[in-house]
Design a protein around this motif. Structure first.
Motif, PDB file in Angstrom:
ATOM      1  N   MET A  11       0.869  -1.185   0.000  1.00 30.60           N
ATOM      2  CA  MET A  11       0.000   0.000   0.000  1.00 30.60           C
ATOM      3  C   MET A  11       0.903   1.232   0.000  1.00 30.60           C
ATOM      4  SD  MET A  11      -3.171  -0.802   2.623  1.00 30.60           S
ATOM      5  CE  MET A  11      -2.157  -0.789   4.085  1.00 30.60           C
ATOM      6  N   VAL A  12       0.702   2.117  -0.973  1.00 31.85           N
ATOM      7  CA  VAL A  12       1.595   3.273  -1.090  1.00 31.85           C
ATOM      8  C   VAL A  12       0.874   4.626  -1.055  1.00 31.85           C
ATOM      9  CG1 VAL A  12       3.388   1.992  -2.320  1.00 31.85           C
ATOM     10  CG2 VAL A  12       1.573   3.138  -3.612  1.00 31.85           C
ATOM     11  N   CYS A  13      -0.458   4.604  -0.990  1.00 27.67           N
ATOM     12  CA  CYS A  13      -1.182   5.878  -1.035  1.00 27.67           C
ATOM     13  C   CYS A  13      -2.592   5.720  -0.463  1.00 27.67           C
ATOM     14  CB  CYS A  13      -1.263   6.388  -2.472  1.00 27.67           C
ATOM     15  SG  CYS A  13      -2.247   5.320  -3.554  1.00 27.67           S
ATOM     16  N   CYS A  16      -4.784   3.240  -2.307  1.00 32.05           N
ATOM     17  CA  CYS A  16      -4.597   1.842  -1.893  1.00 32.05           C
ATOM     18  C   CYS A  16      -5.416   1.561  -0.640  1.00 32.05           C
ATOM     19  CB  CYS A  16      -3.126   1.564  -1.606  1.00 32.05           C
ATOM     20  SG  CYS A  16      -2.023   1.684  -3.023  1.00 32.05           S
ATOM     21  N   GLU A  17      -5.377   2.501   0.308  1.00 33.80           N
ATOM     22  CA  GLU A  17      -6.151   2.341   1.540  1.00 33.80           C
ATOM     23  C   GLU A  17      -7.632   2.180   1.223  1.00 33.80           C
ATOM     24  OE1 GLU A  17      -3.316   5.191   4.341  1.00 33.80           O
ATOM     25  OE2 GLU A  17      -5.326   5.870   3.798  1.00 33.80           O
ATOM     26  N   HIS A  37      -1.507   3.223   4.943  1.00 34.68           N
ATOM     27  CA  HIS A  37      -0.386   2.868   4.072  1.00 34.68           C
ATOM     28  C   HIS A  37       0.953   3.266   4.684  1.00 34.68           C
ATOM     29  CE1 HIS A  37      -0.775   7.094   2.739  1.00 34.68           C
ATOM     30  NE2 HIS A  37       0.464   6.971   2.289  1.00 34.68           N
ATOM     31  N   LYS A  38       0.991   4.299   5.512  1.00 31.62           N
ATOM     32  CA  LYS A  38       2.256   4.727   6.129  1.00 31.62           C
ATOM     33  C   LYS A  38       2.761   3.698   7.142  1.00 31.62           C
ATOM     34  CE  LYS A  38       1.509   9.610   5.370  1.00 31.62           C
ATOM     35  NZ  LYS A  38       1.293  10.929   5.954  1.00 31.62           N
ATOM     36  N   GLY A  40       1.582   0.533   7.109  1.00 25.04           N
ATOM     37  CA  GLY A  40       1.498  -0.784   6.484  1.00 25.04           C
ATOM     38  C   GLY A  40       0.589  -1.731   7.255  1.00 25.04           C
ATOM     39  N   PHE A  68      -1.809  -6.928  -3.014  1.00 25.42           N
ATOM     40  CA  PHE A  68      -0.970  -6.597  -1.875  1.00 25.42           C
ATOM     41  C   PHE A  68      -0.521  -7.868  -1.174  1.00 25.42           C
ATOM     42  CE2 PHE A  68      -4.070  -3.073  -2.322  1.00 25.42           C
ATOM     43  CZ  PHE A  68      -3.176  -2.096  -2.727  1.00 25.42           C
TER      44      PHE A  68
END
Length: 72
Positions: A11-13, A16-17, A37-38, A40, A68
């Motif tokens: 997850m990068v943004c 994604c969340e 995402h920060k 994970g 993911f």
């Protein structure tokens, strides 16, 4: 209500969340989903009468279907 925290790679943004949140909220027995995402992580609130092991398998499958990786 039971809470489960799952570590997720990929997850990068915020998008994604949102994808993870929407997908998991469609599973019967899940009351609330918070994806971060920060950190994970995905924090899931389950209905108390749900069989945790069965629902966790569905959750992991759904996350992996989105592309993911569930960290065990």
């Amino acid at each position: 209500m039971k809470k489960t925290i799952i570590k997720v790679n990929g997850m990068v943004c915020g998008g994604c969340e949102k994808r993870v949140k929407n997908a998991l909220e469609s599973i019967e027995g899940i009351k609330k989903v918070d994806a971060n995402h920060k950190k994970g992580t995905v924090t899931i609130s389950l209905e108390s009468e749900i069989e945790t092991k069965i629902i966790e398998e569905k959750i992991e499958e759904k996350i992996e279907d989105l592309g993911f990786e569930v960290v065990k």
